[in-house]
Write a protein that holds these residues in place. Sequence first.
Motif, PDB file in Angstrom:
ATOM      1  N   ARG A 122       0.824  -1.218   0.000  1.00 42.24           N
ATOM      2  CA  ARG A 122       0.000   0.000   0.000  1.00 42.24           C
ATOM      3  C   ARG A 122       0.854   1.262   0.000  1.00 42.24           C
ATOM      4  O   ARG A 122       0.499   2.252  -0.624  1.00 42.24           O
ATOM      5  CB  ARG A 122      -0.924   0.021   1.202  1.00 42.24           C
ATOM      6  CG  ARG A 122      -2.100  -0.886   1.045  1.00 42.24           C
ATOM      7  CD  ARG A 122      -3.022  -0.761   2.231  1.00 42.24           C
ATOM      8  NE  ARG A 122      -4.199  -1.557   1.993  1.00 42.24           N
ATOM      9  CZ  ARG A 122      -5.414  -1.053   1.938  1.00 42.24           C
ATOM     10  NH1 ARG A 122      -5.612   0.215   2.130  1.00 42.24           N
ATOM     11  NH2 ARG A 122      -6.439  -1.836   1.715  1.00 42.24           N
ATOM     12  N   LEU A 123       1.971   1.223   0.731  1.00 43.18           N
ATOM     13  CA  LEU A 123       2.827   2.403   0.802  1.00 43.18           C
ATOM     14  C   LEU A 123       3.585   2.655  -0.501  1.00 43.18           C
ATOM     15  O   LEU A 123       4.005   3.778  -0.753  1.00 43.18           O
ATOM     16  CB  LEU A 123       3.824   2.274   1.954  1.00 43.18           C
ATOM     17  CG  LEU A 123       3.243   2.404   3.354  1.00 43.18           C
ATOM     18  CD1 LEU A 123       4.309   2.118   4.391  1.00 43.18           C
ATOM     19  CD2 LEU A 123       2.646   3.782   3.571  1.00 43.18           C
ATOM     20  N   GLU A 124       3.773   1.649  -1.314  1.00 45.93           N
ATOM     21  CA  GLU A 124       4.527   1.812  -2.553  1.00 45.93           C
ATOM     22  C   GLU A 124       3.656   2.177  -3.749  1.00 45.93           C
ATOM     23  O   GLU A 124       4.135   2.186  -4.875  1.00 45.93           O
ATOM     24  CB  GLU A 124       5.322   0.535  -2.842  1.00 45.93           C
ATOM     25  CG  GLU A 124       6.461   0.337  -1.875  1.00 45.93           C
ATOM     26  CD  GLU A 124       7.255  -0.921  -2.148  1.00 45.93           C
ATOM     27  OE1 GLU A 124       6.856  -1.708  -3.026  1.00 45.93           O
ATOM     28  OE2 GLU A 124       8.273  -1.117  -1.474  1.00 45.93           O
ATOM     29  N   GLN A 125       2.405   2.501  -3.522  1.00 45.93           N
ATOM     30  CA  GLN A 125       1.536   2.926  -4.615  1.00 45.93           C
ATOM     31  C   GLN A 125       1.978   4.303  -5.105  1.00 45.93           C
ATOM     32  O   GLN A 125       2.549   5.097  -4.353  1.00 45.93           O
ATOM     33  CB  GLN A 125       0.084   2.951  -4.164  1.00 45.93           C
ATOM     34  CG  GLN A 125      -0.476   1.561  -3.929  1.00 45.93           C
ATOM     35  CD  GLN A 125      -1.907   1.590  -3.447  1.00 45.93           C
ATOM     36  OE1 GLN A 125      -2.460   2.647  -3.174  1.00 45.93           O
ATOM     37  NE2 GLN A 125      -2.502   0.418  -3.345  1.00 45.93           N
ATOM     38  N   PRO A 126       1.711   4.612  -6.378  1.00 43.75           N
ATOM     39  CA  PRO A 126       2.236   5.856  -6.971  1.00 43.75           C
ATOM     40  C   PRO A 126       1.730   7.139  -6.320  1.00 43.75           C
ATOM     41  O   PRO A 126       2.401   8.167  -6.392  1.00 43.75           O
ATOM     42  CB  PRO A 126       1.766   5.795  -8.423  1.00 43.75           C
ATOM     43  CG  PRO A 126       1.332   4.414  -8.665  1.00 43.75           C
ATOM     44  CD  PRO A 126       1.044   3.783  -7.356  1.00 43.75           C
TER      45      PRO A 126
END
Length: 101
Positions: free
Chosen positions: A42-46
């Motif tokens: 979730r944290l690595e979403q654009p």
Amino acid sequence: MSAGLFAQYVVIGLIVLTSAWIALRKLAPRPTSRWLAAVALRLEQPRHSRFAHALGRWLQPRQTTGDCSDGCGTCNACGPKPPAAQRSADTLPLTFRPRGK
């Protein structure tokens, strides 16, 4: 409530949460790895910031490498060993002799 008492409560709360997290990681490693992977994904979403991306990469659980140090348990070579009596095929039976008087 004074500031010193509040600081004590915060420190004790952090210690309790840290020890609970460590115990959970030791007792249930697979679910906690899945939770960390879900949070990291979730944290690595654009739409997130660079800091969130870095935090996501840091939280991502390590992948198993296949050697005996990661504890993956896929080859059963890292597990508990059978007792020495079961490993050796040439063990002798135990015999009792009466004491000499």
